[in-house]
Design an enzyme around this catalytic site. Structure first.
Site: not given
Length: 376
Positions: A229, A255, A305, A205
């Site tokens: 990611e 995403e 996603h 994230h």
């Protein structure tokens, strides 16, 4: 056929609230009696009233009275009719996505075809999916990751994703070496338990600074992760590209990106080779197909996603099915994802089977809708 109106439906999800505590569905109504289904992803939003109002306003102003076959024209009218709408970002593109997928559902139902047949046809007979490995208790006890991995493999999964660095916030930040090596013990436990039977994607994230991400990648490279990611916050494409140049781990992102315009920057600067577009947020089915095509031209793969409800998830399946460069699909379904439909999307042993019914291939189970409806 013309669109005559919109109906919104708010569904109370069940624990563990995969795809959000509530789902926001729409029905596009037509003068021929066909109904198109769409979904505006909500995440963990506490109040959906403003989103409902935005959906209703967009439909009334741009869609009612129009043919659902004019998907491209209607998308452009909603996205760019005036200066303020030219770059709507995440406050508006999920609403556009919901309307757009409902238009496609109508087109598919009107022609008697699943949507993927209208996007170039069925390229994949099955879609490989990956599970999410819950972080609860794993940071405190890395050996637990091996136990969970063994269970995932037993269930037929060939890939998973884990957020190995706790806590998630604040970000971005540099994580101390001792914590990086603690995360490495999680990966070692997985490899010791299942060997190479399970691919492991790293979720972060956007937690890291650029230097911190490069350092973390060096520590984890020996485990050959499936991807890294959002190693840095996604708004700085140049810094993500710098990370990509200094690690052998494939970089994944997407995403939180919207429309072909933002994904073009990622691809042109070689910031990621795995594109995690979100069909429910980036602009809908056709926009996702365009992004997938752009990625294909850059030899990049798509791994959409899917932290969404079941209608947006179904929309992703149609993009996947028709895209040659499909890699893997995130899957977060639970019992309500299935029970809310008469014939749900089929997931078994780590794979999703594309539907064959017209449109999205979904029909709401009205009894379950009434039971879980929050706005009744």
């Amino acid at each position: 056929m013309k669109v005559t109106g919109i109906e919104t439906i708010v569904i109370d999800n069940i624990p563990p609230y995969r795809g959000g505590r509530q789902w926001l569905f729409i029905k596009l109504l037509t003068d021929e009696g066909l109904i198109g289904l769409g979904e505006r992803p909500t995440g963990h939003a506490a109040d959906l009233r403003s989103q409902i109002q935005l959906l209703e306003t967009m439909c009334e102003e741009f869609v009612v009275g129009q043919s659902p076959f004019d998907v491209e024209k209607l998308w452009q009218r909603i996205y760019g009719p005036r200066h303020a709408y030219r770059h709507p970002r995440l406050y508006a593109t999920p609403a556009i996505s919901a309307i757009e997928m409902a238009l496609w559902d109508l087109v598919g139902k009107a022609t008697g075809q699943p949507i993927y047949n209208l996007l170039g046809g069925q390229y994949h007979d099955q879609l490989r999916a990956y599970a999410y490995m819950p972080a609860e208790g794993i940071w405190e006890n890395p050996e637990k990751a091996g136990e969970v991995a063994a269970k995932l493999v037993e269930e037929g999964n060939t890939a998973c994703k884990i957020d190995p660095f706790m806590p998630l916030f604040p970000l971005p930040r540099d994580i101390p070496l001792k914590d990086l090596k603690h995360a490495a013990r999680i990966f070692r436990a997985i490899r010791d338990a299942v060997g190479d039977e399970l691919e492991i994607g790293i979720g972060t994230h956007g937690q890291f600074s650029t230097s911190g991400a490069i350092r973390a990648a060096k520590v984890l490279e020996e485990f050959h992760p499936f991807w890294f990611e959002e190693p840095v916050p996604p708004e700085n494409v140049d810094e993500m590209a710098r990370v990509a140049r200094q690690t052998s781990i494939p970089i994944a992102t997407g995403e939180r990106l919207v429309t072909k315009y933002e994904f073009a920057q990622i691809l042109n600067k070689q910031a990621a080779g795995i594109i995690q577009l979100d069909v429910g947020q980036c602009g809908g089915i056709l926009e996702s197909k365009k992004i997938a095509g752009m990625a294909e031209a850059h030899f990049a793969m798509i791994a959409p996603h899917m932290y969404v409800g079941p209608i947006a998830a179904a929309a992703a399946v149609h993009v996947d099915t028709s895209s040659p460069n499909f890699l893997i699909q995130e899957y977060n379904g639970d019992s309500l994802h299935n029970d809310i439909f008469v014939d749900p999307i089929r997931f078994h042993q780590g794979f999703i089977t594309p539907p064959t019914a017209p449109g999205l291939g979904l029909e709401l189970n009205e009894e379950m809708v009434a039971k879980h409806r929050a706005d009744k």
